[in-house]
Design a protein around this motif. Structure first.
Motif, short mmCIF file in Angstrom:
data_model
loop_
_atom_site.label_atom_id
_atom_site.label_comp_id
_atom_site.label_asym_id
_atom_site.label_seq_id
_atom_site.Cartn_x
_atom_site.Cartn_y
_atom_site.Cartn_z
N VAL A 1 17.81 10.95 -4.16
CA VAL A 1 16.35 10.85 -3.98
C VAL A 1 15.73 10.20 -5.22
CG1 VAL A 1 14.21 12.16 -3.65
CG2 VAL A 1 16.31 12.89 -2.49
N ALA A 2 16.20 10.59 -6.40
CA ALA A 2 15.68 10.03 -7.65
C ALA A 2 15.88 8.52 -7.70
CB ALA A 2 16.36 10.70 -8.85
N THR A 3 17.09 8.08 -7.39
CA THR A 3 17.41 6.64 -7.47
C THR A 3 16.48 5.81 -6.60
OG1 THR A 3 19.71 7.19 -7.86
CG2 THR A 3 19.26 4.94 -7.16
N HIS A 4 16.34 6.22 -5.34
CA HIS A 4 15.51 5.43 -4.41
C HIS A 4 14.03 5.47 -4.79
CE1 HIS A 4 18.71 4.43 -1.69
NE2 HIS A 4 19.09 5.70 -1.66
N THR A 5 13.52 6.66 -5.07
CA THR A 5 12.08 6.77 -5.33
C THR A 5 11.71 6.08 -6.65
OG1 THR A 5 12.44 9.00 -6.27
CG2 THR A 5 11.73 8.88 -3.97
N TYR A 6 12.61 6.12 -7.60
CA TYR A 6 12.35 5.46 -8.89
C TYR A 6 12.32 3.94 -8.71
CZ TYR A 6 12.71 4.64 -13.94
OH TYR A 6 12.49 4.25 -15.22
N GLU A 7 13.32 3.45 -8.01
CA GLU A 7 13.38 1.99 -7.74
C GLU A 7 12.16 1.53 -6.97
OE1 GLU A 7 16.89 0.78 -5.58
OE2 GLU A 7 18.13 1.17 -7.36
N ASN A 8 11.78 2.30 -5.95
CA ASN A 8 10.63 1.92 -5.13
C ASN A 8 9.33 1.91 -5.93
OD1 ASN A 8 12.34 1.79 -2.93
ND2 ASN A 8 11.80 3.82 -2.14
N ALA A 9 9.18 2.90 -6.82
CA ALA A 9 7.96 2.95 -7.64
C ALA A 9 7.90 1.74 -8.58
CB ALA A 9 7.91 4.26 -8.43
N MET A 10 9.04 1.42 -9.21
CA MET A 10 9.08 0.27 -10.12
C MET A 10 8.72 -1.01 -9.37
SD MET A 10 9.99 1.42 -13.14
CE MET A 10 10.82 0.20 -14.15
N LYS A 11 9.20 -1.11 -8.16
CA LYS A 11 8.99 -2.31 -7.37
C LYS A 11 7.53 -2.44 -6.90
CE LYS A 11 10.84 -4.67 -3.38
NZ LYS A 11 11.31 -4.32 -2.04
N GLY B 1 0.82 -1.21 0.00
CA GLY B 1 0.00 0.00 0.00
C GLY B 1 0.85 1.26 0.00
N ILE B 2 0.32 2.28 -0.63
CA ILE B 2 0.98 3.59 -0.69
C ILE B 2 0.05 4.61 -0.06
CG2 ILE B 2 1.77 5.44 -2.21
CD1 ILE B 2 2.09 3.14 -4.38
N LEU B 3 0.55 5.38 0.88
CA LEU B 3 -0.22 6.52 1.37
C LEU B 3 0.12 7.69 0.48
CD1 LEU B 3 -0.43 6.94 5.22
CD2 LEU B 3 -2.22 6.35 3.61
N HIS B 4 -0.82 8.08 -0.36
CA HIS B 4 -0.57 9.15 -1.32
C HIS B 4 -0.67 10.50 -0.64
CE1 HIS B 4 -2.93 12.05 -3.66
NE2 HIS B 4 -4.03 11.53 -3.19
N MET C 1 5.34 5.60 1.80
CA MET C 1 4.86 6.97 1.96
C MET C 1 5.19 7.75 0.69
SD MET C 1 3.74 6.90 5.02
CE MET C 1 3.58 5.13 5.27
N SER C 2 4.18 8.39 0.12
CA SER C 2 4.41 9.20 -1.08
C SER C 2 4.26 10.67 -0.73
CB SER C 2 3.42 8.80 -2.18
OG SER C 2 3.69 9.54 -3.35
N PHE C 3 5.35 11.42 -0.97
CA PHE C 3 5.36 12.85 -0.63
C PHE C 3 5.05 13.69 -1.87
CE2 PHE C 3 7.69 10.81 2.71
CZ PHE C 3 7.29 11.50 3.84
N SER C 4 4.26 14.73 -1.65
CA SER C 4 3.85 15.64 -2.73
C SER C 4 4.54 16.99 -2.55
CB SER C 4 2.34 15.83 -2.66
OG SER C 4 2.03 16.61 -1.51
N LEU D 1 8.30 7.44 -1.78
CA LEU D 1 7.92 7.73 -3.16
C LEU D 1 7.67 9.22 -3.28
CD1 LEU D 1 5.23 4.92 -3.65
CD2 LEU D 1 7.52 4.92 -4.61
N ILE D 2 7.67 9.71 -4.53
CA ILE D 2 7.36 11.13 -4.76
C ILE D 2 6.26 11.23 -5.81
CG2 ILE D 2 9.54 12.17 -4.05
CD1 ILE D 2 10.46 12.01 -6.97
#
Ligand SMILES: [Zn+2]
Length: 256
Positions: free
Chosen positions: A241-251, A151-154, A173-176, A200-201
């Motif tokens: 930040v890009a590397t982690h959030t990108y990997e997490n989103a793909m996963k 689950g993602i908290l948007h 956790m997805s930050f806006s 996530l972002i």
């Protein structure tokens, strides 16, 4: 650098017919993939349409709290069909909204739980919207074993204490853009301590425009500024930040 906008509404009015234009602007800012979030039958359909037209867009479909009152058997059957399409990557945005209260709260809770059951059966992650409703959202997610399907908290806007409770359920956790606002001190505190494998972002465009464009219309490319705000808070480079959030989103979205 590659950025993934984990929740955007490129299916919304301001972008219609101009998707290529906004995707090109996004690419110029390093944003190479995005998940387009549905919320009702019309937005769900448009999210799917975009995911079919563009390689780097994915669909999220679901019944948000506003339209929970319309979630009947036919809606459910249709949703289950849409969730099984190749480029549908999550069920959402679903949850509770006690601020707008567009559907009665008991119906919001029932339809939220029902959709979590579908996610559980299909092993699909969920994208959660919660407003003025942390307590009940937490309780329902906990009972529904969200950790088993993800689950993602948007647009996470809580303090570190609430964040820890949701992290303990196994959530992301997805930050806006809110994370870039000077007065959002709770969100800053959370963004500083969220583990790298749970962050996530997103833009939630056309809403929640980050600084330096606050007050203007948001767009997918501006997730770049969300990443920059988090990098500043954590005192790291935007690439990290890009590397982690990108990997997490793909996963979490199961993209190969
Ligand atoms: Zn949204």
């Amino acid at each position: 650098m590659e950025l993934f906008d984990s929740h955007t509404h490129l299916n919304d009015e301001p972008f219609r017919g101009k998707e290529e234009f906004y995707l090109e602007r996004a690419e110029n800012l390093g944003v190479t993939r995005a998940a387009v979030a549905g919320q009702d039958p019309d937005f769900n359909e448009r999210a799917i349409d975009l995911s079919e037209r563009f390689d780097n867009l994915y669909a999220i479909v679901g019944y948000c709290p506003d339209v929970a009152k319309d979630f009947d058997q036919a809606a459910k059957d249709k949703l289950i069909e849409q969730l099984q399409l190749d480029k549908t990557v999550a069920l959402g945005e679903i949850g509770l909204d006690y601020y707008w209260d567009e559907s009665p709260r008991d119906i919001q809770r029932k339809v939220f739980a029902e959709q979590l059951e579908i996610a559980h059966e299909l092993k699909m992650p969920v994208n959660i919207h919660t407003r003025d409703a942390f307590e009940d959202t937490y309780k329902i997610l906990k009972d529904s074993k969200v950790g088993e399907y993800g689950g993602i908290l948007h647009n996470f806007n809580g303090d570190p204490e609430w964040m820890k409770k949701f992290l303990d359920l196994g959530m992301m956790m997805s930050f806006s853009g809110v994370v870039s606002f000077t007065k959002a001190t709770d969100v800053h505190a959370s963004a500083k301590v969220v583990p790298w494998d749970r962050i996530l972002i997103e833009t939630d465009a056309p809403y929640l425009t980050p600084k330096p464009y606050r007050g203007k219309q948001n767009e997918t490319g501006y997730v770049h500024y969300v990443a920059q705000a988090i990098a500043d808070l954590r005192e790291v480079t935007i690439d990290e930040v890009a590397t982690h959030t990108y990997e997490n989103a793909m996963k979490i979205y199961g993209i190969k």
